[in-house]
Motif scaffolding. Structure first.
Motif, mmCIF file in Angstrom:
data_model
loop_
_atom_site.group_PDB
_atom_site.id
_atom_site.type_symbol
_atom_site.label_atom_id
_atom_site.label_comp_id
_atom_site.label_asym_id
_atom_site.label_seq_id
_atom_site.Cartn_x
_atom_site.Cartn_y
_atom_site.Cartn_z
ATOM 1 N N ILE A 309 47.802 36.228 37.469
ATOM 2 C CA ILE A 309 46.642 35.491 36.973
ATOM 3 C C ILE A 309 45.802 36.371 36.043
ATOM 4 O O ILE A 309 45.307 35.926 35.023
ATOM 5 N N ALA A 310 45.718 37.677 36.359
ATOM 6 C CA ALA A 310 44.954 38.592 35.499
ATOM 7 C C ALA A 310 45.631 38.701 34.124
ATOM 8 O O ALA A 310 44.968 38.674 33.081
ATOM 9 N N SER A 311 46.943 38.771 34.144
ATOM 10 C CA SER A 311 47.682 38.898 32.889
ATOM 11 C C SER A 311 47.504 37.627 32.041
ATOM 12 O O SER A 311 47.286 37.695 30.828
ATOM 13 N N LEU A 312 47.571 36.472 32.699
ATOM 14 C CA LEU A 312 47.384 35.192 32.002
ATOM 15 C C LEU A 312 45.982 35.113 31.383
ATOM 16 O O LEU A 312 45.817 34.742 30.219
ATOM 17 N N LEU A 313 44.976 35.490 32.159
ATOM 18 C CA LEU A 313 43.589 35.422 31.672
ATOM 19 C C LEU A 313 43.372 36.400 30.517
ATOM 20 O O LEU A 313 42.700 36.074 29.537
ATOM 21 N N TYR A 314 43.979 37.578 30.637
ATOM 22 C CA TYR A 314 43.815 38.580 29.575
ATOM 23 C C TYR A 314 44.442 38.077 28.265
ATOM 24 O O TYR A 314 43.888 38.251 27.187
ATOM 25 N N LYS A 315 45.605 37.399 28.407
ATOM 26 C CA LYS A 315 46.257 36.832 27.209
ATOM 27 C C LYS A 315 45.368 35.773 26.566
ATOM 28 O O LYS A 315 45.350 35.593 25.351
ATOM 29 N N MET A 316 44.645 35.021 27.415
ATOM 30 C CA MET A 316 43.778 33.955 26.884
ATOM 31 C C MET A 316 42.650 34.506 26.024
ATOM 32 O O MET A 316 42.131 33.848 25.150
#
Length: 317
Positions: A309-316
């Motif tokens: 989830i952290a990786s997804l949010l960072y990509k956003m």
């Protein structure tokens, strides 16, 4: 966003979902702020809040632990819960430390800042308010229920939740953090007792409406008995819209893999079931749907995967 400043990420919420997001995000090159609910009134948190007239420290304690880079032993001590002994039983050491610092400094927020320094916290932690606040619910049948811990016990459909005092004065730093954010993440958690208490404060919903940052809601994977029985993801979004209007939340992050049968059985005992993702309906509400496998498959219970989830949010960002 100017290239020289680190992205400002704000996570809003309380309960069990919030520390999961924060533990993953704290390792990224971002300026991280956590805005935490203080409307809890059960257990150690509730007792301290009543006896010492301080905001509930429990959710704050878990957020401090999630963002801390202290020695494991120190964190274990901070999260220790006393088992027996008259006055101390059920209290957690971290709650007592927060209560002590509040009484020493005369102010809850200053107490949090002091303990954050001692425990080497990465990021800023803001209680949503610096004062005691109480959560109430109006049920669909018209009955009123007081107290965050009592609301799910009624086993009735919830129409709306509201706070006292009215209006709650949110911490100005929390409002400012939302306004300055590049992304605001509404953490998963109990919809009516952890998520909504933060965002129904008018100045907070105004800040969400007016921030230049993207506001995304990480949807729960399972329904919660007494709060969201039978709720789809669209029902979660609708509840937010009913409380603060449309246009405050830009996107929703949903889990897109089926939940294993044996896991469903475990949750069925708690009268919880997987949240159905009615993505078409959500898009009709003008909310973008972001689908991803966001579950930690190694856990005995269903938890969001900190790293995914952290990786997804960072990509956003």
């Amino acid at each position: 966003m100017s290239t020289n400043k680190r992205p400002q990420v704000v996570v809003l919420g309380g309960g069990t979902g919030m520390p999961v997001l924060l533990r993953g995000l704290k390792n990224y090159p971002i300026d991280l702020s956590a805005i935490v609910t203080v409307a809890d009134d059960g257990g150690s948190s509730g007792r301290l809040r009543t006896e010492m007239a301080i905001p509930a420290p429990g959710d704050i304690r878990n957020v401090i632990a999630a963002l801390s880079d202290a020695e494991p032993m120190l964190l274990e001590l901070f999260q220790h819960r006393f088992k027996n002994g008259n006055g101390l039983s059920g209290h957690s050491m971290g709650n007592l430390l927060l209560a002590a610092l509040t009484s020493m400094k005369g102010d809850f927020f200053t107490g949090i800042k002091e303990i954050s320094r001692v425990l080497n916290v990465k990021g800023k932690i803001y209680p949503i308010a610096n004062q005691n606040m109480y959560l109430h619910a109006e049920m669909e049948d018209g009955t009123l229920v007081s107290g965050e811990s009592n609301i799910p016990k009624q086993e009735k459909r919830i129409k709306r939740v509201f706070l006292e005092p009215d209006p709650v004065q949110p911490l100005p730093e929390a409002v400012e953090a939302i306004k300055q954010a590049d992304i605001v993440v509404i953490a998963p958690g109990s919809l009516y007792t952890s998520t909504l208490p933060n965002i129904i404060i008018p100045e907070i919903s105004d800040a969400l409406r007016n921030t230049d940052g993207k506001v995304t809601y990480v949807c729960n994977v399972m329904t919660q008995h007494g709060e969201t029985d039978g709720y789809t993801a669209g029902d979660h979004v609708q509840a937010i819209h009913n409380h603060i209007g449309q246009g405050c939340v830009h996107s929703i992050i949903v889990h897109n893999k089926p939940i294993e049968q044996d896991m469903r059985k475990v949750y069925a005992q708690e009268q919880a079931e997987p949240v159905v993702y009615d993505n078409e309906r959500i898009r009709e509400m003008e909310v973008e749907v972001i689908e991803e496998d966001i579950i930690d498959h190694s856990q005995p219970m269903l938890r969001h995967d900190t790293a995914k989830i952290a990786s997804l949010l960072y990509k956003m960002i």
